[in-house]
Design an enzyme around this catalytic site. Sequence first.
Site, PDB file in Angstrom:
ATOM      1  N   GLY A 167       0.838  -1.189   0.000  1.00 55.82           N
ATOM      2  CA  GLY A 167       0.000   0.000   0.000  1.00 55.82           C
ATOM      3  C   GLY A 167       0.873   1.239   0.000  1.00 55.82           C
ATOM      4  O   GLY A 167       2.082   1.172   0.265  1.00 55.82           O
ATOM      5  N   GLN A 189       2.917  10.089   1.717  1.00 55.02           N
ATOM      6  CA  GLN A 189       4.215   9.400   1.815  1.00 55.02           C
ATOM      7  C   GLN A 189       5.140   9.773   0.665  1.00 55.02           C
ATOM      8  O   GLN A 189       6.347   9.536   0.742  1.00 55.02           O
ATOM      9  CB  GLN A 189       4.020   7.876   1.842  1.00 55.02           C
ATOM     10  CG  GLN A 189       3.309   7.368   3.103  1.00 55.02           C
ATOM     11  CD  GLN A 189       3.149   5.870   3.090  1.00 55.02           C
ATOM     12  OE1 GLN A 189       2.222   5.347   2.510  1.00 55.02           O
ATOM     13  NE2 GLN A 189       4.066   5.164   3.716  1.00 55.02           N
ATOM     14  N   CYS A 239       5.498  -0.113   7.738  1.00 51.69           N
ATOM     15  CA  CYS A 239       5.205   1.120   7.005  1.00 51.69           C
ATOM     16  C   CYS A 239       6.469   1.544   6.263  1.00 51.69           C
ATOM     17  O   CYS A 239       7.561   1.563   6.856  1.00 51.69           O
ATOM     18  CB  CYS A 239       4.770   2.222   7.975  1.00 51.69           C
ATOM     19  SG  CYS A 239       4.360   3.775   7.151  1.00 51.69           S
ATOM     20  N   LEU A 240       6.305   1.879   4.995  1.00 53.42           N
ATOM     21  CA  LEU A 240       7.473   2.282   4.199  1.00 53.42           C
ATOM     22  C   LEU A 240       8.060   3.598   4.713  1.00 53.42           C
ATOM     23  O   LEU A 240       9.212   3.909   4.430  1.00 53.42           O
ATOM     24  CB  LEU A 240       7.084   2.400   2.723  1.00 53.42           C
ATOM     25  CG  LEU A 240       6.580   1.083   2.089  1.00 53.42           C
ATOM     26  CD1 LEU A 240       6.023   1.340   0.691  1.00 53.42           C
ATOM     27  CD2 LEU A 240       7.706   0.047   2.041  1.00 53.42           C
ATOM     28  N   HIS A 254      -4.884   1.332   7.212  1.00 52.44           N
ATOM     29  CA  HIS A 254      -3.539   1.899   7.449  1.00 52.44           C
ATOM     30  C   HIS A 254      -3.298   3.068   6.486  1.00 52.44           C
ATOM     31  O   HIS A 254      -2.826   4.140   6.897  1.00 52.44           O
ATOM     32  CB  HIS A 254      -2.495   0.785   7.250  1.00 52.44           C
ATOM     33  CG  HIS A 254      -1.074   1.209   7.305  1.00 52.44           C
ATOM     34  ND1 HIS A 254      -0.189   0.780   8.284  1.00 52.44           N
ATOM     35  CD2 HIS A 254      -0.322   2.025   6.496  1.00 52.44           C
ATOM     36  CE1 HIS A 254       0.997   1.315   8.062  1.00 52.44           C
ATOM     37  NE2 HIS A 254       0.950   2.071   6.972  1.00 52.44           N
ATOM     38  N   GLU A 255      -3.642   2.857   5.195  1.00 47.72           N
ATOM     39  CA  GLU A 255      -3.411   3.930   4.208  1.00 47.72           C
ATOM     40  C   GLU A 255      -4.339   5.115   4.458  1.00 47.72           C
ATOM     41  O   GLU A 255      -3.926   6.274   4.322  1.00 47.72           O
ATOM     42  CB  GLU A 255      -3.602   3.398   2.779  1.00 47.72           C
ATOM     43  CG  GLU A 255      -2.694   2.236   2.381  1.00 47.72           C
ATOM     44  CD  GLU A 255      -1.240   2.446   2.744  1.00 47.72           C
ATOM     45  OE1 GLU A 255      -0.772   3.593   2.756  1.00 47.72           O
ATOM     46  OE2 GLU A 255      -0.561   1.439   3.040  1.00 47.72           O
ATOM     47  N   HIS A 314      -3.009   7.437   7.032  1.00 51.02           N
ATOM     48  CA  HIS A 314      -1.982   8.368   6.526  1.00 51.02           C
ATOM     49  C   HIS A 314      -2.615   9.689   6.066  1.00 51.02           C
ATOM     50  O   HIS A 314      -2.001  10.754   6.195  1.00 51.02           O
ATOM     51  CB  HIS A 314      -1.232   7.765   5.334  1.00 51.02           C
ATOM     52  CG  HIS A 314      -0.080   6.876   5.704  1.00 51.02           C
ATOM     53  ND1 HIS A 314       1.028   7.326   6.373  1.00 51.02           N
ATOM     54  CD2 HIS A 314       0.146   5.557   5.458  1.00 51.02           C
ATOM     55  CE1 HIS A 314       1.890   6.327   6.531  1.00 51.02           C
ATOM     56  NE2 HIS A 314       1.381   5.234   5.991  1.00 51.02           N
TER      57      HIS A 314
HETATM   58  O1  K1U Z   1       1.763   2.497   4.052  1.00 48.63           O
HETATM   59  C1  K1U Z   1       2.821   1.923   3.833  1.00 48.63           C
HETATM   60  O2  K1U Z   1       3.876   2.398   4.165  1.00 48.63           O
HETATM   61  C2  K1U Z   1       2.825   0.590   3.138  1.00 48.63           C
HETATM   62  C3  K1U Z   1       2.789  -0.587   4.096  1.00 48.63           C
HETATM   63  C4  K1U Z   1       1.349  -1.063   4.161  1.00 48.63           C
HETATM   64  C5  K1U Z   1       0.963  -2.001   5.264  1.00 48.63           C
HETATM   65  C6  K1U Z   1       1.729  -3.083   5.633  1.00 48.63           C
HETATM   66  C7  K1U Z   1       1.315  -3.931   6.637  1.00 48.63           C
HETATM   67  C8  K1U Z   1       0.118  -3.715   7.264  1.00 48.63           C
HETATM   68  C9  K1U Z   1      -0.631  -2.637   6.908  1.00 48.63           C
HETATM   69  C10 K1U Z   1      -0.230  -1.786   5.905  1.00 48.63           C
HETATM   70  C11 K1U Z   1       3.709  -1.666   3.552  1.00 48.63           C
HETATM   71  O3  K1U Z   1       3.528  -2.131   2.490  1.00 48.63           O
HETATM   72  S1  K1U Z   1       5.047  -2.162   4.534  1.00 48.63           S
HETATM   73  C12 K1U Z   1       5.799  -3.457   3.565  1.00 48.63           C
HETATM   74  C13 K1U Z   1       5.007  -4.727   3.556  1.00 48.63           C
HETATM   75  O4  K1U Z   1       4.113  -4.904   4.356  1.00 48.63           O
HETATM   76  C14 K1U Z   1       5.316  -5.782   2.571  1.00 48.63           C
HETATM   77  C15 K1U Z   1       6.379  -5.669   1.702  1.00 48.63           C
HETATM   78  C16 K1U Z   1       6.640  -6.675   0.785  1.00 48.63           C
HETATM   79  C17 K1U Z   1       5.845  -7.790   0.734  1.00 48.63           C
HETATM   80  C18 K1U Z   1       4.788  -7.918   1.600  1.00 48.63           C
HETATM   81  C19 K1U Z   1       4.524  -6.927   2.515  1.00 48.63           C
HETATM   82 ZN    ZN Z   2       2.332   3.395   6.106  1.00 51.01          ZN
END
Ligand code: K1U
Ligand code: ZN
Length: 178
Positions: free
Chosen positions: A46, A51, A94-95, A136-137, A140
């Site tokens: 997401g 972001q 979260c990225l 989660h998004e 943000h």
């Molecule tokens: O909002 C963001 O920063 C993105 C975030 C979204 C998220 C992850 C977990 C739970 C709720 C919301 C991410 O994508 S973090 C990276 C991640 O979860 C992932 C990366 C590669 C493969 C699978 C998952």
């Molecule tokens: Zn996030």
Amino acid sequence: MALLPIITAPDPRLKKVCAPVEAVDDETRQLMDDMLETMYNAPGIGLAAPQVGVLKRVIVVDISGDDEENTPLSMANPELVAVSDDDAAYEEGCLSLPEHYGEVIRPATIRVRYLDRENEIREMDAQGLLATCIQHEMDHLDGVLFVDHLTALKRNMILRKLLKAKKSDTPLASYATI
Ligand code: K1U
Ligand code: ZN
């Protein structure tokens, strides 16, 4: 399409309430496409517009696995129209808070209304990881990070580490030469 730089905390842009999109026009569609490319490249499941430094109510999500076909979702002005009474806990990442994780409890099932890529109003039901990711998004867009759902102790520990990492990343070029 273009890869956009992802902002990491602490950064004041991640704490702002974003403005609604008036209509999904070519500029918003370009933003959605660039955000999807940036999310796949990260990789993530997401991404929200703040972001990448754009303070508009736009999110993208795709929870499909590596071996599955992509199922990208682009949403403008998402709003929750219903949430379940039962909750689900998920270890979120979260990225914008790289390498930090925490368990967040949210409604297990949601119904979300949004404008799609064609500026059509849509509603969809989501559960499991998709429901978690959309919430989660959406957080943000109101300047809320997953750490804001944790105890103050855990939140401050993560934010202090990120601040320290950011300071130690300062390029040598930015120091005055002796
Ligand atoms: O909002 C963001 O920063 C993105 C975030 C979204 C998220 C992850 C977990 C739970 C709720 C919301 C991410 O994508 S973090 C990276 C991640 O979860 C992932 C990366 C590669 C493969 C699978 C998952
Ligand atoms: Zn996030």
